[in-house]
Write a protein that holds these residues in place. Sequence first.
Motif: not given
Length: 272
Positions: A166-173, A215-217, A222-226, A246-255
Amino acid sequence: MNVNSKKLITVVFLLLLTQVIIGQEYKRIVSLAPSLTQSIYHLNSQDKLIGCTSYCEVAKDDNKEIVASAIKVNLEALLKLNPDLVIATTITNPETIEYIQKFGIKTEIFPTPKTFSEVCDEFKRIGKLTGKEGLALAITRNTEKIVDSLKNIVDIKNQPKVFFQIGANPIFTVLPNTFMDDYINFIGGKNISSDLNKGTITREFVITQNPDIIIITTMGITGDEEKQIWESFSSLNAIKNNQIIIVDSNTACTPNPISFAETLKTIVHSIK
């Protein structure tokens, strides 16, 4: 006091008592978190929303007053709106919340949910605050059925190791005891970060764990680059089996329940 006056007092008392019992419905709401704003829209209560953050994409076409960025609140702009309710997550500075409360404004704080079940509970709580308790209950029940059906679709004999980035530079899981970990749990997977208590990891850690599914948000581009970077490690099981999702970050990270179900659907139907 005549009979009519007594009747009037009784009616007023009963109305006030009813309001206490069922809870107050707020009509001038300021949201200080995109996820909460999204839930308000899912509940068709956007007419009650008078202010939000600059990151509340769902409200951008409705000319709602911007009173905050991701973490900083413009208190002067917020107070000018004269809200009867401010909703926020724990990301908002507690001192800011205390300052708002000094003006007699009701505030409700929503901690980040740790499970899908807590996501549903918080959604129902917003439904109660907006006078849409029945709709919130109906949506959560329907979403729970969808999630259960998606869980039944997955037919995996061996528990696959999953890396959810869910993050890059640094990688976040994604960490355990978070609602996003349930995406992994519900497909019968094992989170490669299940023993960690901090989300920042190295690429070497992922390579060593050799996940079966990655699975990458989206994270913008950045997701495509990762995805391209991970595909260069051809020895990974996830690459061998073409299992980068690949999943949409605005959807996947929204509770909220609807976003959770949409993300889980994407993941389930992408598993080969």
